[in-house]
Design a protein around this motif. Structure first.
Motif, PDB file in Angstrom:
ATOM      1  N   ILE A  16       0.834  -1.199   0.000  1.00 44.99           N
ATOM      2  CA  ILE A  16       0.000   0.000   0.000  1.00 44.99           C
ATOM      3  C   ILE A  16       0.870   1.251   0.000  1.00 44.99           C
ATOM      4  N   LYS A  17       0.534   2.182  -0.865  1.00 42.44           N
ATOM      5  CA  LYS A  17       1.267   3.444  -0.983  1.00 42.44           C
ATOM      6  C   LYS A  17       0.344   4.616  -0.657  1.00 42.44           C
ATOM      7  N   THR A  18       0.961   5.726  -0.249  1.00 38.82           N
ATOM      8  CA  THR A  18       0.179   6.918   0.051  1.00 38.82           C
ATOM      9  C   THR A  18      -0.578   7.379  -1.195  1.00 38.82           C
ATOM     10  N   GLY A  19      -1.784   7.899  -0.964  1.00 38.21           N
ATOM     11  CA  GLY A  19      -2.593   8.435  -2.046  1.00 38.21           C
ATOM     12  C   GLY A  19      -3.403   7.416  -2.814  1.00 38.21           C
ATOM     13  N   GLN A  20      -3.280   6.144  -2.482  1.00 41.58           N
ATOM     14  CA  GLN A  20      -4.001   5.119  -3.225  1.00 41.58           C
ATOM     15  C   GLN A  20      -5.455   5.002  -2.756  1.00 41.58           C
ATOM     16  N   VAL A  30      -8.043  -9.073   7.072  1.00 42.88           N
ATOM     17  CA  VAL A  30      -8.380  -7.736   6.576  1.00 42.88           C
ATOM     18  C   VAL A  30      -8.438  -6.731   7.726  1.00 42.88           C
ATOM     19  N   LEU A  31      -8.995  -7.132   8.869  1.00 43.34           N
ATOM     20  CA  LEU A  31      -9.048  -6.220  10.016  1.00 43.34           C
ATOM     21  C   LEU A  31      -7.648  -5.910  10.545  1.00 43.34           C
ATOM     22  N   HIS A  32      -6.758  -6.887  10.521  1.00 44.75           N
ATOM     23  CA  HIS A  32      -5.355  -6.615  10.871  1.00 44.75           C
ATOM     24  C   HIS A  32      -4.779  -5.557   9.931  1.00 44.75           C
ATOM     25  N   LEU A  33      -5.057  -5.696   8.652  1.00 44.63           N
ATOM     26  CA  LEU A  33      -4.549  -4.754   7.659  1.00 44.63           C
ATOM     27  C   LEU A  33      -5.140  -3.361   7.887  1.00 44.63           C
ATOM     28  N   ALA A  34      -6.419  -3.311   8.216  1.00 42.40           N
ATOM     29  CA  ALA A  34      -7.065  -2.022   8.504  1.00 42.40           C
ATOM     30  C   ALA A  34      -6.412  -1.345   9.704  1.00 42.40           C
ATOM     31  N   ASN A  35      -6.067  -2.121  10.725  1.00 41.56           N
ATOM     32  CA  ASN A  35      -5.381  -1.564  11.902  1.00 41.56           C
ATOM     33  C   ASN A  35      -4.049  -0.934  11.511  1.00 41.56           C
ATOM     34  N   MET A  36      -3.312  -1.608  10.662  1.00 41.68           N
ATOM     35  CA  MET A  36      -2.002  -1.104  10.252  1.00 41.68           C
ATOM     36  C   MET A  36      -2.136   0.199   9.465  1.00 41.68           C
ATOM     37  N   ILE A  37      -3.146   0.280   8.627  1.00 44.14           N
ATOM     38  CA  ILE A  37      -3.376   1.524   7.883  1.00 44.14           C
ATOM     39  C   ILE A  37      -3.688   2.655   8.859  1.00 44.14           C
ATOM     40  N   GLY A  38      -4.547   2.373   9.832  1.00 45.46           N
ATOM     41  CA  GLY A  38      -4.933   3.388  10.801  1.00 45.46           C
ATOM     42  C   GLY A  38      -3.784   3.863  11.666  1.00 45.46           C
ATOM     43  N   GLN A  39      -2.803   2.995  11.894  1.00 47.01           N
ATOM     44  CA  GLN A  39      -1.673   3.343  12.757  1.00 47.01           C
ATOM     45  C   GLN A  39      -0.568   4.081  12.020  1.00 47.01           C
ATOM     46  N   ASP A  40      -0.635   4.106  10.691  1.00 46.06           N
ATOM     47  CA  ASP A  40       0.349   4.822   9.887  1.00 46.06           C
ATOM     48  C   ASP A  40      -0.238   6.200   9.547  1.00 46.06           C
ATOM     49  N   ASP A  42       0.679   8.840   7.797  1.00 49.01           N
ATOM     50  CA  ASP A  42       0.675   9.289   6.412  1.00 49.01           C
ATOM     51  C   ASP A  42      -0.359   8.545   5.575  1.00 49.01           C
ATOM     52  N   LEU A  43      -0.427   7.229   5.752  1.00 44.44           N
ATOM     53  CA  LEU A  43      -1.410   6.450   4.996  1.00 44.44           C
ATOM     54  C   LEU A  43      -2.829   6.807   5.422  1.00 44.44           C
ATOM     55  N   ALA A  44      -3.046   6.883   6.728  1.00 42.92           N
ATOM     56  CA  ALA A  44      -4.387   7.168   7.243  1.00 42.92           C
ATOM     57  C   ALA A  44      -4.932   8.480   6.697  1.00 42.92           C
ATOM     58  N   ARG A  45      -4.053   9.448   6.485  1.00 40.08           N
ATOM     59  CA  ARG A  45      -4.483  10.745   5.968  1.00 40.08           C
ATOM     60  C   ARG A  45      -4.730  10.731   4.468  1.00 40.08           C
ATOM     61  N   SER A  46      -4.008   9.880   3.747  1.00 40.63           N
ATOM     62  CA  SER A  46      -4.001  10.027   2.293  1.00 40.63           C
ATOM     63  C   SER A  46      -4.788   8.965   1.530  1.00 40.63           C
ATOM     64  N   VAL A  47      -4.951   7.775   2.089  1.00 41.47           N
ATOM     65  CA  VAL A  47      -5.629   6.733   1.318  1.00 41.47           C
ATOM     66  C   VAL A  47      -7.147   6.863   1.431  1.00 41.47           C
ATOM     67  N   LEU A  76      -9.973   1.017  -8.141  1.00 34.42           N
ATOM     68  CA  LEU A  76      -9.189   0.730  -6.942  1.00 34.42           C
ATOM     69  C   LEU A  76      -7.773   0.373  -7.374  1.00 34.42           C
ATOM     70  N   ASP A  77      -6.802   0.844  -6.610  1.00 35.73           N
ATOM     71  CA  ASP A  77      -5.429   0.431  -6.888  1.00 35.73           C
ATOM     72  C   ASP A  77      -5.227  -1.026  -6.506  1.00 35.73           C
ATOM     73  N   ILE A  78      -5.727  -1.414  -5.329  1.00 31.22           N
ATOM     74  CA  ILE A  78      -5.634  -2.804  -4.872  1.00 31.22           C
ATOM     75  C   ILE A  78      -6.909  -3.156  -4.122  1.00 31.22           C
ATOM     76  N   TYR A  79      -7.383  -4.368  -4.309  1.00 25.81           N
ATOM     77  CA  TYR A  79      -8.456  -4.911  -3.485  1.00 25.81           C
ATOM     78  C   TYR A  79      -7.900  -6.119  -2.734  1.00 25.81           C
ATOM     79  N   PHE A  80      -7.930  -6.055  -1.407  1.00 28.74           N
ATOM     80  CA  PHE A  80      -7.467  -7.152  -0.559  1.00 28.74           C
ATOM     81  C   PHE A  80      -8.674  -7.889   0.014  1.00 28.74           C
ATOM     82  N   ASP A  81      -8.623  -9.205  -0.015  1.00 26.71           N
ATOM     83  CA  ASP A  81      -9.709  -9.980   0.593  1.00 26.71           C
ATOM     84  C   ASP A  81      -9.217 -11.385   0.901  1.00 26.71           C
ATOM     85  N   GLY A  82      -9.905 -12.031   1.814  1.00 29.03           N
ATOM     86  CA  GLY A  82      -9.638 -13.425   2.119  1.00 29.03           C
ATOM     87  C   GLY A  82     -10.552 -14.316   1.296  1.00 29.03           C
ATOM     88  N   CYS A  83     -10.480 -15.605   1.537  1.00 25.37           N
ATOM     89  CA  CYS A  83     -11.372 -16.547   0.860  1.00 25.37           C
ATOM     90  C   CYS A  83     -11.435 -17.820   1.688  1.00 25.37           C
TER      91      CYS A  83
END
Length: 230
Positions: A16-20, A30-40, A42-47, A76-83
């Motif tokens: 994941i990159k800023t601005g995406q 996915v919830l783990h990934l959401a936590n990481m975005i929220g804790q960063d 720069d990402l939290a502000r821009s994505v 979308l730049d990327i779609y993340f999901d489980g299966c």
């Protein structure tokens, strides 16, 4: 004991990159990934984040992240999901949540559709462990069932999903019915992908055939990055 879903999320986070504009599905990884975005910061502000899951969407909003409806974006730049299960070609069955229609919409918007989770989801070839789930327009129920049983897959077991905490059927986010199809032998998945979708009244099914571009899974042997075999 290692948390493999957390490890897979950490590996996915690096993409994941800023601005995406990022799409997120459902599930623990996915919830783990959401936590990481929220804790960063720069990402939290821009994505911009879009989710196919009511639970994930609510969580993102609680974290104060920039969330948009799927109807408000076209890429979308990327779609993340489980299966539930995927194979070497990254064909996947997503049968648990019953939100596969919205998941497919987001997957089709994405430049990259990346499956994430633990390595128990990977099999050499898809099998009949999990049902195929179909979303059916209510007014088409009887004709859909008749066509599936009489022509397409006469030996399959088809059951409407019923509510555990209510009297009656489970209704999808789109106001439609959901049914599980269990096969007595492994079908030809490529043909099934076409046959089932062509029945009038079926909105979508839970086989994601040829849609994922990459899988990131974690297990005892570490992180694996899988791409479809050529």
């Amino acid at each position: 004991m290692a948390d493999y879903k957390l490890e897979a999320a950490k590996a996915a986070f690096k993409f994941i990159k800023t601005g995406q504009t990022i799409g997120l599905g459902a599930g623990t990884t996915v919830l783990h990934l959401a936590n990481m975005i929220g804790q960063d910061v720069d990402l939290a502000r821009s994505v911009v984040l879009v989710s196919s899951s009511f639970k994930t969407n609510s969580y993102l909003q609680e974290q104060g992240l920039n969330v948009k409806s799927a109807s408000a974006v076209k890429h979308l730049d990327i779609y993340f999901d489980g299966c539930d299960q995927f194979d070497q070609q990254l064909n996947a069955l997503k049968s648990g949540g019953g939100i596969h229609t919205t998941e497919k919409i987001l997957a089709s918007m994405a430049a990259e559709f990346i499956l994430i989770g633990d390595d128990t989801k990977f099999v050499p070839r898809l099998n009949t462990t999990y049902p195929l789930v179909i979303e059916i327009l209510p007014q088409a129920l009887q004709i859909v069932l008749a066509k599936l049983r009489s022509a397409a897959y006469p030996d399959a077991e088809i059951k409407l999903r019923m509510g555990d905490q209510k009297d009656g059927t489970v209704i999808s986010d789109n106001g439609n019915l959901l049914a599980d199809i269990r096969f007595d032998h492994t079908p030809q998945w490529q043909q099934l992908n076409i046959d089932v979708k062509m029945i009038p009244g079926i909105v979508e099914h839970s086989l994601f055939y040829g849609m994922a571009t990459k899988a990131i899974i974690a297990g005892e042997n570490g992180i694996r990055f899988i791409t479809p075999e050529q």
